[in-house]
Design a protein around this motif. Structure first.
Motif, PDB file in Angstrom:
ATOM      1  N   LYS A  98       0.838  -1.386   0.012  1.00 46.49           N
ATOM      2  CA  LYS A  98       0.249   0.399  -0.562  1.00 46.49           C
ATOM      3  C   LYS A  98       0.667   1.162   0.110  1.00 46.49           C
ATOM      4  N   HIS A  99       2.040   1.071   0.199  1.00 54.86           N
ATOM      5  CA  HIS A  99       2.810   2.205   1.183  1.00 54.86           C
ATOM      6  C   HIS A  99       4.349   2.334  -0.591  1.00 54.86           C
ATOM      7  N   GLU A 100       3.723   1.929  -0.974  1.00 52.37           N
ATOM      8  CA  GLU A 100       5.215   1.561  -1.913  1.00 52.37           C
ATOM      9  C   GLU A 100       4.884   2.677  -2.835  1.00 52.37           C
ATOM     10  N   LYS A 101       5.966   3.149  -3.362  1.00 52.27           N
ATOM     11  CA  LYS A 101       6.303   4.393  -4.320  1.00 52.27           C
ATOM     12  C   LYS A 101       7.124   4.113  -5.457  1.00 52.27           C
ATOM     13  N   PRO A 102       6.794   4.374  -6.878  1.00 48.17           N
ATOM     14  CA  PRO A 102       6.977   4.017  -7.449  1.00 48.17           C
ATOM     15  C   PRO A 102       8.514   5.424  -8.020  1.00 48.17           C
ATOM     16  N   ALA A 103       9.366   4.486  -8.496  1.00 49.73           N
ATOM     17  CA  ALA A 103      10.073   5.951  -9.338  1.00 49.73           C
ATOM     18  C   ALA A 103       9.450   6.759 -10.032  1.00 49.73           C
ATOM     19  N   LYS A 104       9.628   8.146 -10.276  1.00 49.10           N
ATOM     20  CA  LYS A 104       9.684   9.318 -10.747  1.00 49.10           C
ATOM     21  C   LYS A 104       9.677   8.791 -11.865  1.00 49.10           C
ATOM     22  N   HIS A 105       7.890   9.434 -13.057  1.00 55.47           N
ATOM     23  CA  HIS A 105       7.540   9.290 -13.998  1.00 55.47           C
ATOM     24  C   HIS A 105       8.751  10.577 -14.644  1.00 55.47           C
ATOM     25  N   GLY A 106       8.835  10.530 -16.167  1.00 54.21           N
ATOM     26  CA  GLY A 106       9.161  11.629 -16.772  1.00 54.21           C
ATOM     27  C   GLY A 106      10.250  11.327 -17.959  1.00 54.21           C
ATOM     28  N   VAL A 107      10.567  12.571 -18.389  1.00 51.13           N
ATOM     29  CA  VAL A 107      11.834  12.054 -20.090  1.00 51.13           C
ATOM     30  C   VAL A 107      13.044  11.653 -19.490  1.00 51.13           C
ATOM     31  N   ALA A 108      13.606  12.527 -18.625  1.00 53.87           N
ATOM     32  CA  ALA A 108      15.038  12.485 -18.445  1.00 53.87           C
ATOM     33  C   ALA A 108      15.426  12.986 -17.109  1.00 53.87           C
ATOM     34  N   PRO A 109      16.355  13.121 -16.346  1.00 51.47           N
ATOM     35  CA  PRO A 109      16.112  13.711 -14.555  1.00 51.47           C
ATOM     36  C   PRO A 109      16.380  15.386 -15.160  1.00 51.47           C
ATOM     37  N   GLN A 110      15.818  16.273 -14.485  1.00 50.86           N
ATOM     38  CA  GLN A 110      15.345  17.111 -14.043  1.00 50.86           C
ATOM     39  C   GLN A 110      16.383  18.542 -14.996  1.00 50.86           C
TER      40      GLN A 110
END
Length: 396
Positions: A98-110
């Motif tokens: 329930k508390h697992e967090k996925p990695a951040k979505h997106g094209v590339a590092p900010q």
């Protein structure tokens, strides 16, 4: 392998890929090959499915994930069918907490997204950088003609005069035309870069960063196997691959030279101010090749980017020493960052004020750079090629 087992295998490979990105170790394709070499029980369908999961997860994540599981959770968040495979089965991954967090979505590092923004690469273009690349080939005009060559699959004719495109995964290496050297695998953008260099029969040409020689072979064909073509690199192993490739392609005007880093002119002293053309396919971040190597976005740091820019300046200065008066340098990077393109041309012209930059004549691409630092940019979104910056520099 069950579908759940495939997901677990992808998670394990993502763990290795993440570690490789942090330590600048083996790339994902090599890790995948090694993984299945130790697991002979996995069939071809299993290998393809796991490979696809790995690359889909890499494309889904922006920053380097903490673990392969968080990367796969990000993909599962976008694809509910994958979330169902976290089923705690015998060889599958544990159920999603329930508390697992996925990695951040997106094209590339900010920081990299910001650098692309500043380089004029729109969000739409950035997204296209992570699509799946088709398979492009170049017909070797030393041995065949595109319009007359018969192949098991009819390829799409490309803007490059010898270019053909096939679906990704087409096994062209098994074709007789490939084994006999009538076709070479080469991205359409690379073919256009060689077209921009405009190597001519009878010229003296140096491929200064030849690597395994893909562009060397294209230059030799443009030169109709005449003149003198010298392929150089500091990596003896990679340059050694050119030998059998040259033989298969039927090259007779090409020689190889291994260079010592930071002492390159020792091996090039006899070529000082002799070359009509020096091709500088400079080492770079490879942002233009993310369709093939998406994990490269995790390997790049601001410091590494700065080192690439310094190396590009160094190689360009070597090219100047080898170019005869009135000769030219074809400067190419498979990057969409200005730090490895237009900025390098600006810096070059400041160091060498008697030189000028010319805009390459190409059937695809758009002008990019300042008024003085003219160049052409190719992108996956606009041109369906890898991303490239190409500039022609002319000696007085």
């Amino acid at each position: 392998m069950t579908p759940s087992a495939r997901v677990q295998a992808a998670i394990e490979l993502l763990d290795q890929t993440i570690e490789g990105a942090k330590s600048v170790g083996a790339p994902a394709d090599r890790l995948i090959a090694a993984y299945f070499k130790q697991r002979r029980y996995a069939g071809s369908k299993d290998r393809r499915a796991v490979r696809e999961l790995v690359y889909r997860a890499i494309r889904e994540c922006s920053e380097v994930p903490t673990t392969g599981r968080t990367a796969m959770l990000a993909l599962a968040e976008s694809d509910p069918a994958i979330a169902e495979l976290f089923d705690s089965s015998a060889h599958g991954p544990p159920r999603i907490g329930k508390h697992e967090k996925p990695a951040k979505h997106g094209v590339a590092p900010q920081w990299l997204v910001e650098a692309l923004d500043k380089s004029g690469v729109s969000a739409e273009e950035q997204a296209a950088m992570l699509g799946r690349a088709p398979l492009d080939c170049r017909v070797n005009t030393l041995k065949a003609e595109r319009d007359l060559l018969e192949l098991p699959v009819a390829g799409e004719h490309l803007a490059a005069p010898a270019g053909l495109r096939f679906e990704a995964g087409t096994q062209v290496e098994q074709w007789e035309a490939y084994r006999s050297g009538q076709i070479e695998v080469q991205d359409h953008g690379s073919q256009l870069a060689c077209l921009a260099a405009a190597a001519q029969p009878g010229e003296t040409v140096i491929d200064l960063c030849a690597g395994a020689g893909g562009k060397t072979i294209a230059l030799a064909a443009a030169m109709q196997n005449t003149g003198e073509l010298i392929a150089c690199d500091t990596d003896a192993r990679r340059l050694g691959l050119l030998g059998p490739r040259s033989e298969r392609a039927g090259l007779t005007n090409t020689t190889r030279r291994v260079l010592n880093p930071k002492a390159e002119m020792e091996a090039l002293s006899d070529l000082r101010q002799r070359a009509d053309l020096v091709l500088v396919d400079a080492p770079c971040s490879g942002t233009g090749t993310w369709r093939r190597k998406p994990e490269a976005k995790w390997r790049l740091t601001p410091k590494r980017l700065e080192r690439f820019a310094d190396l590009q300046d160094h190689v360009l200065d070597i090219a100047v020493e080898c170019t005869k008066p009135g000769g030219r340098i074809a400067f190419i990077t498979c990057s969409l960052l200005d730090a490895e393109g237009a900025d390098r041309v600006e810096a070059f012209l400041e160091r060498h004020p008697s030189w000028t930059a010319e805009q390459a004549e190409l059937p695809l691409g758009r002008p990019h750079g300042s008024r003085n630092a003219k160049g052409m940019r190719l992108t996956p979104f606009h041109d369906g090629t890898d991303g490239f910056f190409i500039a022609i520099l002319r000696s007085a």
